[in-house]
Design an enzyme around this catalytic site. Sequence first.
Site, PDB file in Angstrom:
ATOM      1  N   ALA A  78       5.809   2.119   6.736  1.00 50.71           N
ATOM      2  CA  ALA A  78       6.769   1.308   7.485  1.00 50.71           C
ATOM      3  C   ALA A  78       8.153   1.587   6.893  1.00 50.71           C
ATOM      4  O   ALA A  78       8.258   2.020   5.743  1.00 50.71           O
ATOM      5  CB  ALA A  78       6.413  -0.163   7.343  1.00 50.71           C
TER       6      ALA A  78
ATOM      7  N   ALA B 162       7.123   4.686   0.045  1.00 53.84           N
ATOM      8  CA  ALA B 162       8.086   5.724   0.447  1.00 53.84           C
ATOM      9  C   ALA B 162       9.258   5.753  -0.537  1.00 53.84           C
ATOM     10  O   ALA B 162       9.678   6.825  -0.997  1.00 53.84           O
ATOM     11  CB  ALA B 162       8.572   5.449   1.872  1.00 53.84           C
TER      12      ALA B 162
ATOM     13  N   GLN C  66      10.197  -0.307   5.584  1.00 53.62           N
ATOM     14  CA  GLN C  66      10.378  -1.017   4.307  1.00 53.62           C
ATOM     15  C   GLN C  66       9.304  -0.637   3.283  1.00 53.62           C
ATOM     16  O   GLN C  66       9.043  -1.379   2.333  1.00 53.62           O
ATOM     17  CB  GLN C  66      10.401  -2.528   4.524  1.00 53.62           C
ATOM     18  N   SER C  67       8.704   0.520   3.435  1.00 56.51           N
ATOM     19  CA  SER C  67       7.625   0.952   2.534  1.00 56.51           C
ATOM     20  C   SER C  67       8.112   1.105   1.089  1.00 56.51           C
ATOM     21  O   SER C  67       9.058   1.862   0.811  1.00 56.51           O
ATOM     22  CB  SER C  67       7.079   2.290   3.034  1.00 56.51           C
ATOM     23  N   ASN C  68       7.442   0.415   0.173  1.00 51.81           N
ATOM     24  CA  ASN C  68       7.723   0.617  -1.256  1.00 51.81           C
ATOM     25  C   ASN C  68       7.183   1.964  -1.722  1.00 51.81           C
ATOM     26  O   ASN C  68       7.762   2.596  -2.606  1.00 51.81           O
ATOM     27  CB  ASN C  68       7.076  -0.501  -2.071  1.00 51.81           C
TER      28      ASN C  68
END
Length: 323
Positions: A74, A80, A76-78
């Site tokens: 997503a 990523a 807001q992926s941590n």
Amino acid sequence: MSAPIIPLSLGTWPTPVEPMPRLAAALGLGRDDLFIKRDDLTGLGGGGNKIRKLEWTVAEALANDADTLVTTGAPQSNHARLTAAAAARLGLRAVLVFPGEQGSARSGNLVLDAFLGAEIVFSGVTGQEALADAAAGVCDRLRSEGARPALLPFGGSSVLSARGYVRCAEELTAQVPGLRTVVVALGSGATMAGLVASLGAERTLGVDVGAVDDARRRVESFAVPHAPDVRADALRIDRGHIGAGYASLGKSVEEAMTLSARLEGVVLDPTYTGRAMAGLVAAARRGEIVPGDRTVFLHTGGLPGLFGHTEALAFAEDLHRNG
Ligand SMILES: *Cc1c(COP(=O)(O)O)cnc(C)c1O
């Protein structure tokens, strides 16, 4: 046969364990019954649980001679964000493939992705399969341009990366003798899987955040290669705090975030750790966690996501006005 993968060292180990006496008392537990394992303090890139997994997946990418890390999530992926940080640390390129279209302003993790120098592709697609196809397409394009991409799995979760949380469980076993239960957010699955592989299904309570439809099966598939006795139906998974999905903030999560912040000064995020703490609070209230049991809350990081979460920011406005 290829050589065994040796994990990189990307974080600060072991992460500390601290007591949570005031929260314990508020939940009717003994003051020495509740601890927090600070995997939000893993160091690199703002920290979080994805670092332990990246130590394995990026080692594998380097063993395959990659020069570019590609992953999905997503916006807001941590995972990523921390993939971008690992790439920066190692002098690699990072390409992050997200669903949907670019929004107006960057917030939360997307701000950090920019500082970390990641290239961002808004793929326009929705759904996990379409996103995986889009990422494969990005890898093809990169290869045609002469790059050597490695595609890291969704959320960084795989059989290999679960080993990062086998090691975390070993730290915990040494840090908290007599540990009875560890409570953890369950997203793409390898964090809980590694804990289960080392501590057993009975001592691990996963609080599903709704990231995948088949969380139970995924945890089983990542754990079994390390611990063949693990069975899907023995996994303890609380699905009571998913609510309306990633972007929603349920009452139980609001309460958990507020309790933890006001009683212990520990800040949680609305998507993962807030749900995990809501699961811990509910388990204590149901009598599933009782005084005398040593319980550990695993803080998996994720704070940047708070600043990209519309409902959590609105709730903070509410707190400002009404206390
Ligand atoms: C990804 C994530 C989790 C869940 O870990 P999985 O291994 O994907 O299940 C928990 N907390 C935070 C903050 C995360 O970013």
